[in-house]
Design a protein around this motif. Sequence first.
Motif, PDB file in Angstrom:
ATOM      1  N   VAL A 724      -7.232  10.327   7.213  1.00  0.00           N
ATOM      2  CA  VAL A 724      -7.508  10.250   5.765  1.00  0.00           C
ATOM      3  C   VAL A 724      -7.139   8.905   5.162  1.00  0.00           C
ATOM      4  N   ASP A 725      -6.322   8.127   5.860  1.00  0.00           N
ATOM      5  CA  ASP A 725      -5.805   6.852   5.326  1.00  0.00           C
ATOM      6  C   ASP A 725      -6.418   5.712   6.119  1.00  0.00           C
ATOM      7  N   PHE A 726      -7.642   5.337   5.754  1.00  0.00           N
ATOM      8  CA  PHE A 726      -8.419   4.411   6.576  1.00  0.00           C
ATOM      9  C   PHE A 726      -7.717   3.071   6.736  1.00  0.00           C
ATOM     10  N   ASN A 727      -7.088   2.583   5.690  1.00  0.00           N
ATOM     11  CA  ASN A 727      -6.516   1.236   5.714  1.00  0.00           C
ATOM     12  C   ASN A 727      -5.173   1.140   6.424  1.00  0.00           C
ATOM     13  N   ASN A 728      -4.617   2.271   6.813  1.00  0.00           N
ATOM     14  CA  ASN A 728      -3.240   2.283   7.307  1.00  0.00           C
ATOM     15  C   ASN A 728      -3.197   1.780   8.749  1.00  0.00           C
ATOM     16  N   ILE A 729      -3.218   0.473   8.903  1.00  0.00           N
ATOM     17  CA  ILE A 729      -3.262  -0.104  10.240  1.00  0.00           C
ATOM     18  C   ILE A 729      -1.946   0.109  10.980  1.00  0.00           C
TER      19      ILE A 729
END
Length: 848
Positions: A724-729
Amino acid sequence: MRRWSEFPPSRGFCASALLVGVAVPLLAALVVAQAPRRTAPPSPLQVATRALLEGRYDEVDTLADKLDARDPNVVTLKARAAIARGRYAQAEADLRPVALRAPSGDAALELGLLQQMLGRAEATATLERVAAPADRAEQADELARAARALRALGRFQEANAAYRDAAATAPNNPGINTEWGELFLEKYNKPEALKSFQAALQSDPRWTPALLGYARTLADEDPPQAIAMAKRALDVNPSYVDAQVFLASQAVDADRRDEARQLLENALAVNPSSLDAHALLAAMAYVGDKETEFQAEVGKALAVSPIYGEVYRVAGELAAHNYRFDEAAALTRRGLALTPNDPHALADLGIHLLRTGDEPGARAALDASFAIDPYDVVTFNLLGLMDTLDKFETVRDGDLVFRLSKDEAPVLKEYAVALAHQVLTTLAARYEFTPRGPILVEVFPRHDDFAVRNVGLPGMIGALGACFGRVVTMDSPKARPPGSFQWEATLWHELTHVVTIQMSNQRVPRWLTEGISVYEEKRARPEWGREMDVEFAARLNRGETLKLHDLNAAFTDPRTISLAYFQASLLVEHLVATFGEEGLRKLLRTYALGLDTDAALKTALSTSFDALQVGFDQSVERAFGPLRRALDGPDEKTLTAMPLATLVTNALDHPGSYPIQLALGRALRKEAALDEAMQAFERAASLVPVATGRDSPHAQMAQIALEKKDNARAIAELTALVGVDFNNINAARQLASLLKEARVNDQAKLGPVYQRIAAIDPFDGEAHATLGRFAMQRNDAEAAAREFRAVLALGPVDPAAAHTDLAESYFKSGKRDEAKKQTIAALEIAPTYERAQDLLLRLTEGRP
């Protein structure tokens, strides 16, 4: 090398173009500024000057008639009142004999500025006589008069020095500080402009030019505050034409055209010959496709000043605000036909041409502007930016032209070009429209370069990309820390604008083109569009969402712009659900006819914002109602202060409250009650599964699992978080590391994680290498070669192995010559590398 001519270091600044205007008589300003410290009643001249500042022009005439008609200050005051009402001939006749007797006095300055505004050739000589005493003047009023004349003559460095000396002599003079602030603002030095306007307002809070100057300085960064300051100026002086024109321009930007027109009618009721008012009315008529009205307003302006090219420049500027950049360039050229040496118009032409993709033409216009005005920081910045672009690599593929930094091009061109083709192919089919090319895409590794490319100045902190119809600019993934934004989503978003802007013949309103772009992002990859879900649901609870009528204006307010983007996408989703894909296409085509939003909605969909509001609210409640209700609960401060026992009780009483369950989980974790904390976080995650960030339930459960050495649970929680947290690299990299530690080699599990890492940070060599190996395992040699080329471009730790990986992918796809080149490159680095030796032998012997 191009050199920017800098001002002296003390209150130094940089430049743009002349603003035509007239100054408050400086001696009178000095008297007014000192008046509050006197015990004697104000003199008749002071009273008349205050009446002028407050727009009581008839009273000025009455008061002046009682004073000595031979006094130059009285003549100048009456002339100012006449000029404010458009009685230019009367003012000129009154000023001319006084200016002849005192060629460096207030009357001469007013005459020179008036002549300049009216396009008179003698203006330069008049102003030069006023400016002449600058070097030997000692009194504040003399210095300030000379400074204003120097500014009008374009001698900005000398003007700055004179204003500095004048302000040092009379630091509390609101007139001097205001005019100095206007010079700073003219030269884009907003911090110094604000200091000057603040100093003026400290001396006199009702000094209307300072109030308006303050408003103009804030206009780009804080439009609501700017509007409030301009309204304060109008409260003091209801006849203040400049304030009315400024507020009209703000209303136009917010798509409140009726309000803008009323403000301009008010301005013209005071001054029927106001060039600024006629120019803005002409611009509004032009973008409204009202050619007869446009020509009429142009004619009125040119009747006052036959070389008033500004009327075309302003129309061009407003056309550019409405995405009509080719027309903006054409209009600006018409203005330059009247005033060919106007540096402001030349600079605008350069900017418009940049936005059409005509970079050679833009450079020529900007060079010409800079030669006339070397203090224009926007022009200087743009020319420097074009020098930077000259060093970029150009990649052409069909109608697409990419300009990429040489350092980034070897990697980005492998992914960005293919993605751009995917966007345009997808949208061409969906919208039944193929945009006109070539389409130029410029990707900047430095955010300030991106900002300068768009507006000529660094900044644009919240912006990631921009579209001008056939030109797209954007930050590269390196412009911000990995995980700060989704560069692929940004490219998809901006290329969607290419379609909607062109399809509507450059007439789509911002709410619709931005709404469609965000909507298409979500359709392409749903995970791209989840960032605002929780925030929007919380705003619903607080009653802070936007009414549809206010949606377009919300894009001009920094406090509501993020909400406007998201809510516009929800409205587009509602339009498609209600009227279908064809309804959305029809609406875009209807805008191309030149209709405004009310007419376009009625013509295309037989609806209106008022009619849409009820159904939209219902669709929002269906989509966000459960999330909104789950987010209901005490605020963060209240929950943080609650004792644990109280939290436990509240959690039992309110099992459906996400804030309470999350707060309980945090409190329990703080008390090292990890099992109980996990249970609370599980309840929170079930209530708001789309929660993101390090404090989200899934993130906290992952950390607890790691503390308990439960890697399997940590993997499960990180998998849910990454979903759900696409940017969470960071979460994606941690998940990849845990999967590797667990010796998970399942491509179905590892592949998506590394794809996510590479999507967020395309300069991650390990991700590309892993994806390349996975591609080889599934016999997708072309995909493998792309990944291995990226690895090589990133400077791998083991270049021999990287060359060999690429060689094997070429070998598998039958590209034996390319495979041989890469194998030899590997052996040149490591002559005894067995894998490369074996591959070369197979290539030499012709074995498969």
